[in-house]
Write a protein that holds these residues in place. Structure first.
Motif, PDB file in Angstrom:
ATOM      1  N   TYR A  16      22.688 -27.004 -10.256  1.00  0.00           N
ATOM      2  CA  TYR A  16      21.272 -27.290 -10.340  1.00  0.00           C
ATOM      3  C   TYR A  16      20.774 -26.854 -11.707  1.00  0.00           C
ATOM      4  N   SER A  17      20.132 -27.766 -12.431  1.00  0.00           N
ATOM      5  CA  SER A  17      19.596 -27.453 -13.746  1.00  0.00           C
ATOM      6  C   SER A  17      18.185 -26.906 -13.579  1.00  0.00           C
ATOM      7  N   ILE A  18      17.971 -25.690 -14.014  1.00  0.00           N
ATOM      8  CA  ILE A  18      16.652 -25.071 -13.918  1.00  0.00           C
ATOM      9  C   ILE A  18      15.661 -25.781 -14.842  1.00  0.00           C
ATOM     10  N   THR A  19      16.134 -26.250 -15.986  1.00  0.00           N
ATOM     11  CA  THR A  19      15.236 -26.881 -16.947  1.00  0.00           C
ATOM     12  C   THR A  19      14.805 -28.276 -16.546  1.00  0.00           C
ATOM     13  N   SER A  20      15.724 -29.072 -15.988  1.00  0.00           N
ATOM     14  CA  SER A  20      15.368 -30.455 -15.646  1.00  0.00           C
ATOM     15  C   SER A  20      15.139 -30.665 -14.154  1.00  0.00           C
ATOM     16  N   GLY A  21      15.632 -29.764 -13.330  1.00  0.00           N
ATOM     17  CA  GLY A  21      15.515 -29.932 -11.881  1.00  0.00           C
ATOM     18  C   GLY A  21      16.559 -30.868 -11.303  1.00  0.00           C
ATOM     19  N   ALA A  22      17.435 -31.366 -12.138  1.00  0.00           N
ATOM     20  CA  ALA A  22      18.463 -32.305 -11.674  1.00  0.00           C
ATOM     21  C   ALA A  22      19.633 -31.551 -11.051  1.00  0.00           C
ATOM     22  N   THR A  23      20.248 -32.174 -10.069  1.00  0.00           N
ATOM     23  CA  THR A  23      21.474 -31.616  -9.499  1.00  0.00           C
ATOM     24  C   THR A  23      22.623 -32.567  -9.803  1.00  0.00           C
ATOM     25  N   GLU A  24      23.782 -31.999  -9.947  1.00  0.00           N
ATOM     26  CA  GLU A  24      24.981 -32.787 -10.199  1.00  0.00           C
ATOM     27  C   GLU A  24      26.108 -32.211  -9.364  1.00  0.00           C
ATOM     28  N   THR A  25      26.783 -33.087  -8.619  1.00  0.00           N
ATOM     29  CA  THR A  25      27.925 -32.673  -7.823  1.00  0.00           C
ATOM     30  C   THR A  25      29.192 -33.148  -8.501  1.00  0.00           C
ATOM     31  N   ARG A  26      30.111 -32.234  -8.650  1.00  0.00           N
ATOM     32  CA  ARG A  26      31.394 -32.541  -9.271  1.00  0.00           C
ATOM     33  C   ARG A  26      32.498 -32.338  -8.249  1.00  0.00           C
ATOM     34  N   ILE A  27      33.536 -33.150  -8.372  1.00  0.00           N
ATOM     35  CA  ILE A  27      34.681 -33.055  -7.474  1.00  0.00           C
ATOM     36  C   ILE A  27      35.890 -32.634  -8.298  1.00  0.00           C
ATOM     37  N   PHE A  28      36.651 -31.679  -7.758  1.00  0.00           N
ATOM     38  CA  PHE A  28      37.841 -31.172  -8.425  1.00  0.00           C
ATOM     39  C   PHE A  28      39.046 -31.336  -7.517  1.00  0.00           C
TER      40      PHE A  28
END
Length: 142
Positions: A16-28
């Protein structure tokens, strides 16, 4: 190797980006050392292993993957014809006598052409995601 040891797993990480509010899910895709020690990597070979990893990068919680032929080719760094050959080889591959992946092709109802392929990464492959469980590998005598 113990009965409960994992060889490969897939995990997700959400940021979760505090500056933009965007979330990104990554798969490993994680390979454990025991994947090599148990013979999975040697048995699969580099081509099947990388093809499985590319397809698994599209996996949902049920183990289903919906990459296009172009995506598979691009992520493998090969042309579509070569990617199709790699996928066919992977679908035909067996780990301890069992498939690691299935491919189900769907035809368009109107023109009869192939519309899509759903790949299902099976538990024996040792790839599991979210709350799913990989099939436990039992040590083979020998």
């Amino acid at each position: 190797m113990t009965d409960t040891q994992r060889l490969v797993s897939v995990e997700t990480q959400t940021e979760y980006s505090i500056t933009s509010g965007a979330t990104e899910t990554r798969i490993f895709v994680k390979m454990y050392v025991d994947a090599a020690k148990a013979g999975l990597i040697a048995s699969m070979g580099a081509q099947n292993w990388t093809t499985l990893c590319v397809i698994a990068s599209f996996m949902d919680a049920a183990g289903n993957c919906y990459p296009t032929q172009d995506q598979i080719a691009r992520y493998l760094g090969v042309n579509r014809q070569t990617a199709n050959k790699y996928v066919k080889n992977l679908v035909a591959y067996r780990w301890r006598g069992r498939p690691v992946i299935q491919a189900l092709r769907k035809r368009d109802k109107h023109n009869g052409r192939w519309e899509s392929t759903r790949y299902t990464v099976l538990p024996i492959s040792q790839l599991a995601i979210f709350e799913a469980e990989a099939e436990q590998i039992k040590e083979e005598p020998g």
